[in-house]
Design a protein around this motif. Sequence first.
Motif, PDB file in Angstrom:
ATOM      1  N   LEU A  38       0.834  -1.201   0.000  1.00  0.00           N
ATOM      2  CA  LEU A  38       0.000   0.000   0.000  1.00  0.00           C
ATOM      3  C   LEU A  38       0.872   1.256   0.000  1.00  0.00           C
ATOM      4  O   LEU A  38       0.644   2.177  -0.783  1.00  0.00           O
ATOM      5  CB  LEU A  38      -0.936   0.010   1.208  1.00  0.00           C
ATOM      6  CG  LEU A  38      -1.728   1.306   1.412  1.00  0.00           C
ATOM      7  CD1 LEU A  38      -2.692   1.547   0.252  1.00  0.00           C
ATOM      8  CD2 LEU A  38      -2.463   1.262   2.747  1.00  0.00           C
ATOM      9  N   MET A  39       1.888   1.285   0.862  1.00  0.00           N
ATOM     10  CA  MET A  39       2.769   2.450   0.918  1.00  0.00           C
ATOM     11  C   MET A  39       3.428   2.689  -0.429  1.00  0.00           C
ATOM     12  O   MET A  39       3.472   3.817  -0.930  1.00  0.00           O
ATOM     13  CB  MET A  39       3.842   2.259   1.993  1.00  0.00           C
ATOM     14  CG  MET A  39       4.804   3.441   2.103  1.00  0.00           C
ATOM     15  SD  MET A  39       6.110   3.170   3.318  1.00  0.00           S
ATOM     16  CE  MET A  39       5.162   3.215   4.818  1.00  0.00           C
ATOM     17  N   GLU A  87     -10.346  10.069  -8.827  1.00  0.00           N
ATOM     18  CA  GLU A  87     -10.799   8.746  -9.246  1.00  0.00           C
ATOM     19  C   GLU A  87      -9.661   7.944  -9.887  1.00  0.00           C
ATOM     20  O   GLU A  87      -9.465   6.766  -9.569  1.00  0.00           O
ATOM     21  CB  GLU A  87     -11.962   8.876 -10.227  1.00  0.00           C
ATOM     22  CG  GLU A  87     -12.516   7.552 -10.690  1.00  0.00           C
ATOM     23  CD  GLU A  87     -13.672   7.716 -11.672  1.00  0.00           C
ATOM     24  OE1 GLU A  87     -13.951   6.734 -12.377  1.00  0.00           O
ATOM     25  OE2 GLU A  87     -14.264   8.796 -11.739  1.00  0.00           O
ATOM     26  N   HIS A  88      -8.914   8.566 -10.769  1.00  0.00           N
ATOM     27  CA  HIS A  88      -7.777   7.896 -11.404  1.00  0.00           C
ATOM     28  C   HIS A  88      -6.727   7.526 -10.362  1.00  0.00           C
ATOM     29  O   HIS A  88      -6.165   6.425 -10.391  1.00  0.00           O
ATOM     30  CB  HIS A  88      -7.171   8.795 -12.484  1.00  0.00           C
ATOM     31  CG  HIS A  88      -5.993   8.180 -13.164  1.00  0.00           C
ATOM     32  ND1 HIS A  88      -4.702   8.416 -12.758  1.00  0.00           N
ATOM     33  CD2 HIS A  88      -5.903   7.307 -14.200  1.00  0.00           C
ATOM     34  CE1 HIS A  88      -3.869   7.727 -13.512  1.00  0.00           C
ATOM     35  NE2 HIS A  88      -4.581   7.050 -14.392  1.00  0.00           N
ATOM     36  N   PHE A  89      -6.446   8.417  -9.435  1.00  0.00           N
ATOM     37  CA  PHE A  89      -5.477   8.190  -8.365  1.00  0.00           C
ATOM     38  C   PHE A  89      -5.865   6.957  -7.542  1.00  0.00           C
ATOM     39  O   PHE A  89      -5.058   6.062  -7.322  1.00  0.00           O
ATOM     40  CB  PHE A  89      -5.422   9.454  -7.492  1.00  0.00           C
ATOM     41  CG  PHE A  89      -4.382   9.450  -6.425  1.00  0.00           C
ATOM     42  CD1 PHE A  89      -3.047   9.698  -6.713  1.00  0.00           C
ATOM     43  CD2 PHE A  89      -4.732   9.256  -5.095  1.00  0.00           C
ATOM     44  CE1 PHE A  89      -2.084   9.738  -5.721  1.00  0.00           C
ATOM     45  CE2 PHE A  89      -3.784   9.295  -4.086  1.00  0.00           C
ATOM     46  CZ  PHE A  89      -2.449   9.536  -4.402  1.00  0.00           C
ATOM     47  N   ILE A  90      -7.123   6.908  -7.126  1.00  0.00           N
ATOM     48  CA  ILE A  90      -7.609   5.783  -6.312  1.00  0.00           C
ATOM     49  C   ILE A  90      -7.549   4.476  -7.096  1.00  0.00           C
ATOM     50  O   ILE A  90      -7.084   3.449  -6.583  1.00  0.00           O
ATOM     51  CB  ILE A  90      -9.045   6.044  -5.827  1.00  0.00           C
ATOM     52  CG1 ILE A  90      -9.056   7.185  -4.809  1.00  0.00           C
ATOM     53  CG2 ILE A  90      -9.664   4.790  -5.231  1.00  0.00           C
ATOM     54  CD1 ILE A  90     -10.459   7.686  -4.483  1.00  0.00           C
ATOM     55  N   LYS A  91      -8.010   4.494  -8.340  1.00  0.00           N
ATOM     56  CA  LYS A  91      -8.013   3.269  -9.144  1.00  0.00           C
ATOM     57  C   LYS A  91      -6.599   2.749  -9.390  1.00  0.00           C
ATOM     58  O   LYS A  91      -6.364   1.539  -9.379  1.00  0.00           O
ATOM     59  CB  LYS A  91      -8.744   3.496 -10.466  1.00  0.00           C
ATOM     60  CG  LYS A  91     -10.238   3.555 -10.298  1.00  0.00           C
ATOM     61  CD  LYS A  91     -10.951   3.684 -11.621  1.00  0.00           C
ATOM     62  CE  LYS A  91     -12.453   3.706 -11.365  1.00  0.00           C
ATOM     63  NZ  LYS A  91     -13.226   3.646 -12.572  1.00  0.00           N
ATOM     64  N   ALA A  92      -5.652   3.646  -9.618  1.00  0.00           N
ATOM     65  CA  ALA A  92      -4.265   3.226  -9.835  1.00  0.00           C
ATOM     66  C   ALA A  92      -3.694   2.578  -8.577  1.00  0.00           C
ATOM     67  O   ALA A  92      -2.985   1.572  -8.652  1.00  0.00           O
ATOM     68  CB  ALA A  92      -3.417   4.419 -10.258  1.00  0.00           C
ATOM     69  N   ARG A  96      -2.608  -1.541  -7.874  1.00  0.00           N
ATOM     70  CA  ARG A  96      -1.302  -1.967  -7.352  1.00  0.00           C
ATOM     71  C   ARG A  96      -1.421  -2.718  -6.035  1.00  0.00           C
ATOM     72  O   ARG A  96      -0.613  -3.590  -5.749  1.00  0.00           O
ATOM     73  CB  ARG A  96      -0.390  -0.758  -7.163  1.00  0.00           C
ATOM     74  CG  ARG A  96       0.041  -0.150  -8.470  1.00  0.00           C
ATOM     75  CD  ARG A  96       0.950   1.020  -8.254  1.00  0.00           C
ATOM     76  NE  ARG A  96       1.345   1.579  -9.547  1.00  0.00           N
ATOM     77  CZ  ARG A  96       2.156   2.591  -9.687  1.00  0.00           C
ATOM     78  NH1 ARG A  96       2.687   3.168  -8.637  1.00  0.00           N
ATOM     79  NH2 ARG A  96       2.454   3.031 -10.882  1.00  0.00           N
ATOM     80  N   VAL A  97      -2.402  -2.355  -5.223  1.00  0.00           N
ATOM     81  CA  VAL A  97      -2.567  -3.000  -3.924  1.00  0.00           C
ATOM     82  C   VAL A  97      -3.135  -4.405  -4.094  1.00  0.00           C
ATOM     83  O   VAL A  97      -2.738  -5.334  -3.398  1.00  0.00           O
ATOM     84  CB  VAL A  97      -3.461  -2.153  -2.988  1.00  0.00           C
ATOM     85  CG1 VAL A  97      -3.848  -2.924  -1.732  1.00  0.00           C
ATOM     86  CG2 VAL A  97      -2.760  -0.862  -2.627  1.00  0.00           C
ATOM     87  N   GLY A  98      -4.059  -4.565  -5.031  1.00  0.00           N
ATOM     88  CA  GLY A  98      -4.670  -5.869  -5.246  1.00  0.00           C
ATOM     89  C   GLY A  98      -5.730  -6.160  -4.194  1.00  0.00           C
ATOM     90  O   GLY A  98      -6.260  -5.257  -3.552  1.00  0.00           O
ATOM     91  N   GLN A  99      -6.024  -7.422  -4.015  1.00  0.00           N
ATOM     92  CA  GLN A  99      -7.057  -7.838  -3.068  1.00  0.00           C
ATOM     93  C   GLN A  99      -6.461  -7.964  -1.674  1.00  0.00           C
ATOM     94  O   GLN A  99      -5.721  -8.894  -1.387  1.00  0.00           O
ATOM     95  CB  GLN A  99      -7.653  -9.180  -3.511  1.00  0.00           C
ATOM     96  CG  GLN A  99      -8.357  -9.132  -4.841  1.00  0.00           C
ATOM     97  CD  GLN A  99      -9.566  -8.221  -4.797  1.00  0.00           C
ATOM     98  OE1 GLN A  99     -10.307  -8.206  -3.842  1.00  0.00           O
ATOM     99  NE2 GLN A  99      -9.756  -7.442  -5.859  1.00  0.00           N
ATOM    100  N   ASP A 108      -7.314   4.451   4.003  1.00  0.00           N
ATOM    101  CA  ASP A 108      -5.982   3.849   4.041  1.00  0.00           C
ATOM    102  C   ASP A 108      -4.963   4.697   3.290  1.00  0.00           C
ATOM    103  O   ASP A 108      -3.798   4.773   3.691  1.00  0.00           O
ATOM    104  CB  ASP A 108      -6.024   2.423   3.496  1.00  0.00           C
ATOM    105  CG  ASP A 108      -6.787   1.476   4.420  1.00  0.00           C
ATOM    106  OD1 ASP A 108      -6.887   1.771   5.624  1.00  0.00           O
ATOM    107  OD2 ASP A 108      -7.284   0.451   3.934  1.00  0.00           O
ATOM    108  N   ILE A 109      -5.386   5.341   2.221  1.00  0.00           N
ATOM    109  CA  ILE A 109      -4.504   6.265   1.501  1.00  0.00           C
ATOM    110  C   ILE A 109      -4.114   7.416   2.429  1.00  0.00           C
ATOM    111  O   ILE A 109      -2.953   7.803   2.515  1.00  0.00           O
ATOM    112  CB  ILE A 109      -5.167   6.761   0.207  1.00  0.00           C
ATOM    113  CG1 ILE A 109      -5.325   5.597  -0.784  1.00  0.00           C
ATOM    114  CG2 ILE A 109      -4.361   7.907  -0.407  1.00  0.00           C
ATOM    115  CD1 ILE A 109      -6.230   5.902  -1.968  1.00  0.00           C
TER     116      ILE A 109
END
Length: 148
Positions: A38-39, A87-92, A96-99, A108-109
């Motif tokens: 996540l980081m 929206e793009h920031f969150i989706k990207a 990368r984080v996955g499930q 969490d961001i």
Amino acid sequence: MSAQNLEVLDHTVQLTHEWVNELRERIDWPSSRDALRLMRAVLTEVRDHIPHEEVAQLSAQMPLLIRGMFFEGWRPAITPLTDRSAEHFIKAIEARVGQVDGYRGREDIAAVFATIGNRVSDGELRQVRHALPPAIRDFWPTDTLGGD
């Protein structure tokens, strides 16, 4: 002293663990691996949204291992990105984080931003925050900015 006389490596491993453990406690995840992922995802998205000079200045305050992850895969010729929406920031980041069980998106961001806020100088935090697009800047907890 390190058995291999490579104290700089021992020190960066220790600092990296401190950053990851702080984030893991903030988000209350059991896995350090997931917290690090996540980081890394948040930091690389920040990197891709700020000017190159700010990228360099921010990275200078990171432990060597985190700095390496921060720069891994960077393509300066295409950054800063033109799509600067939240929206793009969150989706990207989510890609990368996955499930990850318990992933809470914005919350969490913001925890990653708070961890950075506890580890990087106030002056640099203000510069990075102001370089971010307003929609992404709003994710940053203002109480981590020392009077901003």
